[in-house]
Design a protein around this motif. Sequence first.
Motif, short mmCIF file in Angstrom:
data_model
loop_
_atom_site.label_atom_id
_atom_site.label_comp_id
_atom_site.label_asym_id
_atom_site.label_seq_id
_atom_site.Cartn_x
_atom_site.Cartn_y
_atom_site.Cartn_z
N THR A 118 -7.58 28.36 -8.08
CA THR A 118 -8.17 29.61 -8.55
C THR A 118 -7.61 29.96 -9.93
OG1 THR A 118 -8.44 30.44 -6.31
CG2 THR A 118 -8.46 32.06 -8.07
N PHE A 119 -8.53 30.32 -10.84
CA PHE A 119 -8.17 30.73 -12.20
C PHE A 119 -7.98 32.23 -12.20
CE2 PHE A 119 -9.10 31.70 -16.68
CZ PHE A 119 -8.37 30.71 -17.32
N GLU A 120 -6.74 32.69 -12.40
CA GLU A 120 -6.46 34.11 -12.24
C GLU A 120 -5.19 34.50 -12.99
OE1 GLU A 120 -5.52 34.98 -8.16
OE2 GLU A 120 -4.56 33.04 -7.89
N PRO A 121 -5.01 35.79 -13.26
CA PRO A 121 -3.76 36.23 -13.89
C PRO A 121 -2.57 35.89 -13.00
CG PRO A 121 -5.38 38.01 -13.85
CD PRO A 121 -5.93 36.90 -13.00
N PHE A 122 -1.46 35.61 -13.62
CA PHE A 122 -0.20 35.31 -12.94
C PHE A 122 -0.24 33.99 -12.18
CE2 PHE A 122 -0.96 39.99 -12.67
CZ PHE A 122 -0.19 40.34 -13.78
N MET A 123 -1.24 33.15 -12.48
CA MET A 123 -1.28 31.84 -11.86
C MET A 123 -0.12 30.98 -12.40
SD MET A 123 -4.48 30.27 -14.04
CE MET A 123 -4.59 28.79 -13.06
N PRO A 124 0.33 29.98 -11.64
CA PRO A 124 1.35 29.07 -12.16
C PRO A 124 0.88 28.41 -13.45
CG PRO A 124 1.09 28.77 -9.81
CD PRO A 124 -0.02 29.66 -10.25
N GLN A 125 1.78 28.32 -14.43
CA GLN A 125 1.42 27.78 -15.73
C GLN A 125 2.48 26.82 -16.23
OE1 GLN A 125 -0.60 30.72 -18.41
NE2 GLN A 125 0.37 32.22 -17.08
N TRP A 126 2.03 25.75 -16.88
CA TRP A 126 2.95 24.76 -17.45
C TRP A 126 3.86 25.47 -18.45
CZ3 TRP A 126 4.84 21.73 -21.43
CH2 TRP A 126 5.35 20.46 -21.06
N PRO A 127 5.16 25.15 -18.45
CA PRO A 127 6.13 25.93 -19.24
C PRO A 127 6.03 25.70 -20.75
CG PRO A 127 7.21 24.08 -18.15
CD PRO A 127 5.81 24.13 -17.62
N SER A 128 5.05 26.37 -21.37
CA SER A 128 4.86 26.20 -22.81
C SER A 128 4.42 27.48 -23.50
CB SER A 128 3.81 25.12 -23.07
OG SER A 128 2.56 25.51 -22.55
N ASP A 178 4.93 29.00 -9.53
CA ASP A 178 5.54 29.28 -10.83
C ASP A 178 7.04 28.99 -10.73
OD1 ASP A 178 6.30 30.21 -13.31
OD2 ASP A 178 6.24 32.32 -12.72
N GLY A 179 7.40 27.73 -10.90
CA GLY A 179 8.80 27.36 -10.77
C GLY A 179 9.02 25.89 -11.05
N ASP A 180 10.28 25.49 -11.01
CA ASP A 180 10.64 24.12 -11.34
C ASP A 180 10.13 23.10 -10.34
OD1 ASP A 180 11.93 24.93 -13.61
OD2 ASP A 180 13.96 24.75 -12.80
N GLN A 220 1.28 18.26 -11.85
CA GLN A 220 1.38 19.15 -13.00
C GLN A 220 0.69 18.65 -14.27
OE1 GLN A 220 3.76 18.27 -15.77
NE2 GLN A 220 3.84 16.26 -14.78
N ALA A 221 0.54 17.36 -14.43
CA ALA A 221 -0.10 16.83 -15.64
C ALA A 221 -0.38 15.35 -15.47
CB ALA A 221 0.81 17.05 -16.86
N ASN A 222 -1.11 14.77 -16.44
CA ASN A 222 -1.27 13.32 -16.46
C ASN A 222 0.09 12.64 -16.55
OD1 ASN A 222 -4.25 12.75 -16.65
ND2 ASN A 222 -4.06 14.05 -18.45
N ASP A 223 0.90 13.11 -17.49
CA ASP A 223 2.19 12.49 -17.74
C ASP A 223 3.30 13.06 -16.87
OD1 ASP A 223 2.62 10.42 -19.99
OD2 ASP A 223 1.12 11.75 -20.86
#
Length: 283
Positions: free
Chosen positions: A11-21, A121-123, A153-156
């Motif tokens: 789900t695309f929403e505020p406060f969603m987990p995000q890559w640390p950038s 949202d964490g390590d 979390q990503a391709n890489d």
Amino acid sequence: MSLKFYDLSHTFEPFMPQWPSGCNLKEEVIRYHADANMYDIQWEGIMHRGTHMDAPLHVTELTPDITNYPLWRFFGSGVVLDIPKGKWGKIEPEDIMKFDDIIKEGDMVLINTSQHHIWVDGDDYFAYGCGATGDLAYWFRDKKVKFVGYGCQANDHPLATKLVDLGLGPLRPDLMKEYEEEYGHDTKVDFPLWEPAHKFLMVEGGIPGVENIGDDGYVRGDFEWHEGGYGTKHGDFDEITGLRCTFACFPWRFKKGEGSSLRCLAFTDPEQEFRFETGESVK
């Protein structure tokens, strides 16, 4: 119609987990019913959030944008592979080669690492997550698949990104120290290149690579690795793991776009009743 639909998107929403950038997703309600008899949301952010894909332009200058992918790469038959991975797990050719007889040329390939169970949202999900190697990207290119999606979390791998001493990094030098304490050598020994899976898959292979494949129907685990993955299997992604399905995962028609959010869906037709129209004239 006997079609069954499966949602493979977070789900695309505020406060969603995000890559640390940085560049967090921001939303504001600018009109609401009690005031204006309508409801409007204004949002600001980058495309690299939630279930999304990158364009070659994201990682290499003077390369194609998101609109330069041909549409046939985003629809068709393929498989969901069960390849559970724990902390800092590498997705390598050896993990995929056991499915060599199953994967066909032109397939769409999705990989269930079980890490969508710790979408947080964490390590646990981001810094300690898993990712593909450059060798795997070359394997997919040589196999001539048309699309790859990763349930992580990503391709890489996170240790092949700017989180450590690559590119603009290190954003997280503590990860380098922790890795050296755990494995006895520097991260650059095992991850010498900056985002090779992105560059080899998308730039050299022309193959879309979708990140954060998953769903919101799972039951979260206890964030501890167990044999076979994280948490309790439940939800659309787990339900179709190990199956051959039809997939549709289309990005925005975003000129000069370096990436795009997308809705990733799978379909099965257990009773084989569905047929596409032929495109014949109705006149």
